[in-house]
Design an enzyme around this catalytic site. Sequence first.
Site, PDB file in Angstrom:
ATOM      1  N   ARG A   1      -5.011  -1.847   8.804  1.00 47.29           N
ATOM      2  CA  ARG A   1      -6.211  -2.660   8.564  1.00 47.29           C
ATOM      3  C   ARG A   1      -5.871  -3.732   7.540  1.00 47.29           C
ATOM      4  O   ARG A   1      -4.852  -3.657   6.851  1.00 47.29           O
ATOM      5  CB  ARG A   1      -7.368  -1.797   8.062  1.00 47.29           C
ATOM      6  CG  ARG A   1      -7.059  -0.987   6.824  1.00 47.29           C
ATOM      7  CD  ARG A   1      -8.268  -0.166   6.341  1.00 47.29           C
ATOM      8  NE  ARG A   1      -7.861   0.763   5.287  1.00 47.29           N
ATOM      9  CZ  ARG A   1      -7.431   2.008   5.492  1.00 47.29           C
ATOM     10  NH1 ARG A   1      -7.380   2.488   6.713  1.00 47.29           N
ATOM     11  NH2 ARG A   1      -7.063   2.776   4.478  1.00 47.29           N
TER      12      ARG A   1
ATOM     13  N   ASP B   1       0.832  -1.208   0.000  1.00 48.08           N
ATOM     14  CA  ASP B   1       0.000   0.000   0.000  1.00 48.08           C
ATOM     15  C   ASP B   1       0.867   1.258   0.000  1.00 48.08           C
ATOM     16  O   ASP B   1       1.972   1.259   0.534  1.00 48.08           O
ATOM     17  CB  ASP B   1      -0.917  -0.030   1.237  1.00 48.08           C
ATOM     18  CG  ASP B   1      -2.101   0.907   1.086  1.00 48.08           C
ATOM     19  OD1 ASP B   1      -2.362   1.381  -0.040  1.00 48.08           O
ATOM     20  OD2 ASP B   1      -2.783   1.170   2.100  1.00 48.08           O
ATOM     21  N   GLY B   2       0.340   2.300  -0.599  1.00 55.69           N
ATOM     22  CA  GLY B   2       1.009   3.603  -0.538  1.00 55.69           C
ATOM     23  C   GLY B   2       1.594   4.101  -1.856  1.00 55.69           C
ATOM     24  O   GLY B   2       2.285   5.121  -1.873  1.00 55.69           O
TER      25      GLY B   2
ATOM     26  N   SER C   1     -10.835  -7.115  -4.828  1.00 56.04           N
ATOM     27  CA  SER C   1     -12.148  -7.101  -5.475  1.00 56.04           C
ATOM     28  C   SER C   1     -12.812  -5.735  -5.320  1.00 56.04           C
ATOM     29  O   SER C   1     -13.725  -5.396  -6.061  1.00 56.04           O
ATOM     30  CB  SER C   1     -13.032  -8.234  -4.922  1.00 56.04           C
ATOM     31  OG  SER C   1     -12.910  -8.329  -3.528  1.00 56.04           O
TER      32      SER C   1
ATOM     33  N   ASN D   1     -10.966  -2.881  -5.514  1.00 55.04           N
ATOM     34  CA  ASN D   1     -10.197  -1.894  -6.283  1.00 55.04           C
ATOM     35  C   ASN D   1     -10.845  -1.544  -7.631  1.00 55.04           C
ATOM     36  O   ASN D   1     -10.465  -0.554  -8.270  1.00 55.04           O
ATOM     37  CB  ASN D   1      -8.752  -2.362  -6.506  1.00 55.04           C
ATOM     38  CG  ASN D   1      -7.878  -2.267  -5.264  1.00 55.04           C
ATOM     39  OD1 ASN D   1      -6.968  -3.074  -5.060  1.00 55.04           O
ATOM     40  ND2 ASN D   1      -8.115  -1.280  -4.417  1.00 55.04           N
TER      41      ASN D   1
ATOM     42  N   ARG E   1       1.904  -4.813   6.198  1.00 56.73           N
ATOM     43  CA  ARG E   1       1.241  -3.790   5.385  1.00 56.73           C
ATOM     44  C   ARG E   1       2.100  -2.541   5.420  1.00 56.73           C
ATOM     45  O   ARG E   1       2.505  -2.094   6.500  1.00 56.73           O
ATOM     46  CB  ARG E   1      -0.164  -3.474   5.906  1.00 56.73           C
ATOM     47  CG  ARG E   1      -0.858  -2.434   5.012  1.00 56.73           C
ATOM     48  CD  ARG E   1      -2.314  -2.201   5.349  1.00 56.73           C
ATOM     49  NE  ARG E   1      -2.937  -1.346   4.333  1.00 56.73           N
ATOM     50  CZ  ARG E   1      -4.188  -1.442   3.929  1.00 56.73           C
ATOM     51  NH1 ARG E   1      -4.979  -2.356   4.452  1.00 56.73           N
ATOM     52  NH2 ARG E   1      -4.667  -0.632   3.005  1.00 56.73           N
TER      53      ARG E   1
ATOM     54  N   GLY F   1       0.048   5.508  -4.354  1.00 56.31           N
ATOM     55  CA  GLY F   1      -0.545   6.813  -4.681  1.00 56.31           C
ATOM     56  C   GLY F   1       0.084   7.928  -3.860  1.00 56.31           C
ATOM     57  O   GLY F   1       0.446   8.989  -4.397  1.00 56.31           O
ATOM     58  N   ARG F   2       0.257   7.675  -2.564  1.00 57.30           N
ATOM     59  CA  ARG F   2       0.841   8.695  -1.697  1.00 57.30           C
ATOM     60  C   ARG F   2       2.313   8.956  -2.037  1.00 57.30           C
ATOM     61  O   ARG F   2       2.802  10.076  -1.943  1.00 57.30           O
ATOM     62  CB  ARG F   2       0.682   8.284  -0.219  1.00 57.30           C
ATOM     63  CG  ARG F   2      -0.686   8.674   0.345  1.00 57.30           C
ATOM     64  CD  ARG F   2      -1.002   7.917   1.598  1.00 57.30           C
ATOM     65  NE  ARG F   2      -1.381   6.531   1.291  1.00 57.30           N
ATOM     66  CZ  ARG F   2      -1.485   5.580   2.198  1.00 57.30           C
ATOM     67  NH1 ARG F   2      -1.218   5.839   3.462  1.00 57.30           N
ATOM     68  NH2 ARG F   2      -1.870   4.371   1.840  1.00 57.30           N
TER      69      ARG F   2
HETATM   70  C1  IPE Z   1      -5.446  -2.870  -0.275  1.00 58.67           C
HETATM   71  O1  IPE Z   1      -5.117  -1.544  -0.433  1.00 58.67           O
HETATM   72  C2  IPE Z   1      -5.450  -3.576  -1.603  1.00 58.67           C
HETATM   73  C3  IPE Z   1      -4.155  -3.793  -2.227  1.00 58.67           C
HETATM   74  C4  IPE Z   1      -2.986  -3.503  -1.714  1.00 58.67           C
HETATM   75  C5  IPE Z   1      -4.192  -4.437  -3.527  1.00 58.67           C
HETATM   76  P1  IPE Z   1      -6.214  -0.404  -0.625  1.00 58.67           P
HETATM   77  O2  IPE Z   1      -5.467   0.864  -0.782  1.00 58.67           O
HETATM   78  O3  IPE Z   1      -7.144  -0.774  -1.710  1.00 58.67           O
HETATM   79  O4  IPE Z   1      -7.002  -0.458   0.761  1.00 58.67           O
HETATM   80  P2  IPE Z   1      -7.898   0.629   1.494  1.00 58.67           P
HETATM   81  O5  IPE Z   1      -8.940   1.081   0.501  1.00 58.67           O
HETATM   82  O6  IPE Z   1      -7.009   1.751   1.895  1.00 58.67           O
HETATM   83  O7  IPE Z   1      -8.474  -0.070   2.673  1.00 58.67           O
HETATM   84  C1  IPE Z   2      -1.391   0.227  -3.463  1.00 58.81           C
HETATM   85  O1  IPE Z   2      -1.232   1.601  -3.467  1.00 58.81           O
HETATM   86  C2  IPE Z   2      -1.644  -0.346  -4.826  1.00 58.81           C
HETATM   87  C3  IPE Z   2      -2.976  -0.946  -4.994  1.00 58.81           C
HETATM   88  C4  IPE Z   2      -3.955  -0.891  -4.139  1.00 58.81           C
HETATM   89  C5  IPE Z   2      -3.205  -1.668  -6.241  1.00 58.81           C
HETATM   90  P1  IPE Z   2      -2.468   2.594  -3.481  1.00 58.81           P
HETATM   91  O2  IPE Z   2      -2.840   2.877  -4.898  1.00 58.81           O
HETATM   92  O3  IPE Z   2      -3.577   2.072  -2.637  1.00 58.81           O
HETATM   93  O4  IPE Z   2      -1.808   3.878  -2.826  1.00 58.81           O
HETATM   94  P2  IPE Z   2      -2.459   4.875  -1.793  1.00 58.81           P
HETATM   95  O5  IPE Z   2      -3.009   4.053  -0.664  1.00 58.81           O
HETATM   96  O6  IPE Z   2      -3.521   5.625  -2.507  1.00 58.81           O
HETATM   97  O7  IPE Z   2      -1.315   5.747  -1.362  1.00 58.81           O
HETATM   98 MG    MG Z   3      -4.087   2.319  -0.693  1.00 54.01          MG
END
Ligand code: IPE
Ligand code: IPE
Ligand code: MG
Length: 247
Positions: free
Chosen positions: A192, A18-19, A64, A66, A186, A21-22
Amino acid sequence: MSDRHMICPPKHVAIIMDGNGRWAKARGLPRSMGHRKGVEAVRETVRAAGDLGISYLTLYAFSSENWSRPEAEVNDLMGLLKAFIRRDLAELHRENVRIRIIGDRTNLRGDIMPLLLEAEETTRNNTGITLLIAFNYGARDEMVRAMRRLAAEVAAGTMSPDDITPARVSASLDTSGIPDPDLILRTSGEERLSNFLLWQAAYSELMFLPELWPDFTRETLIHAIERFQRRERRFGGVTAPSLAVGS
Ligand code: IPE
Ligand code: IPE
Ligand code: MG
């Protein structure tokens, strides 16, 4: 510390990556750049996990839920996953990596699922690390699909409700035959599970790391495993099984 085969590494490590995007946002870049950098972290992590002697590595690639992201981002993620398989499959195969896909395989348009299944097929007899790619994966969805299959067997009279045991449920999930994760990591500071391996996580050690996924490296993994090794797992007992006397 040597990064070749640690003493008693966790058998199964699962990662909620995760992360992305940030990571991009912090640099004034589009989210897609974060996902691109995230793929490089995937490459490094798969190799590091193999070197460290981990037997199973599960990566949460696409949930599922996403699908609710903007279409352009969904397309971008699909494109990256396809490019990863196309570019890296031969090398992963050479490195003896066995790929396994978890998640709902049905009702997906396009060539992504055929490609993933081909990767699974090509590498099915490999004996190195098993890389589980969680794609179109949601734990509740996985459990519902398993429950439906079990219910169908009961309805058909080939199984009795009493035959439904924890072992039978485990064997009906997408992770059938794979030991439960010892460690679930994570990144990005979120604490979570986001519908990841809910059944399998019953006794997993959970670890939430502040690093954003694109910044995850071999060293981050080694450090997390060292922390894991200092944890005492009790499985409901009063002492760690490895320390128990006379059991
Ligand atoms: C969990 O991350 C799913 C994956 C890493 C593929 P998300 O970014 O989708 O989770 P939430 O929405 O913050 O709970
Ligand atoms: C995880 O990074 C990649 C996937 C969920 C596929 P995010 O895209 O969720 O990045 P944030 O949480 O927005 O930073
Ligand atoms: Mg995320």
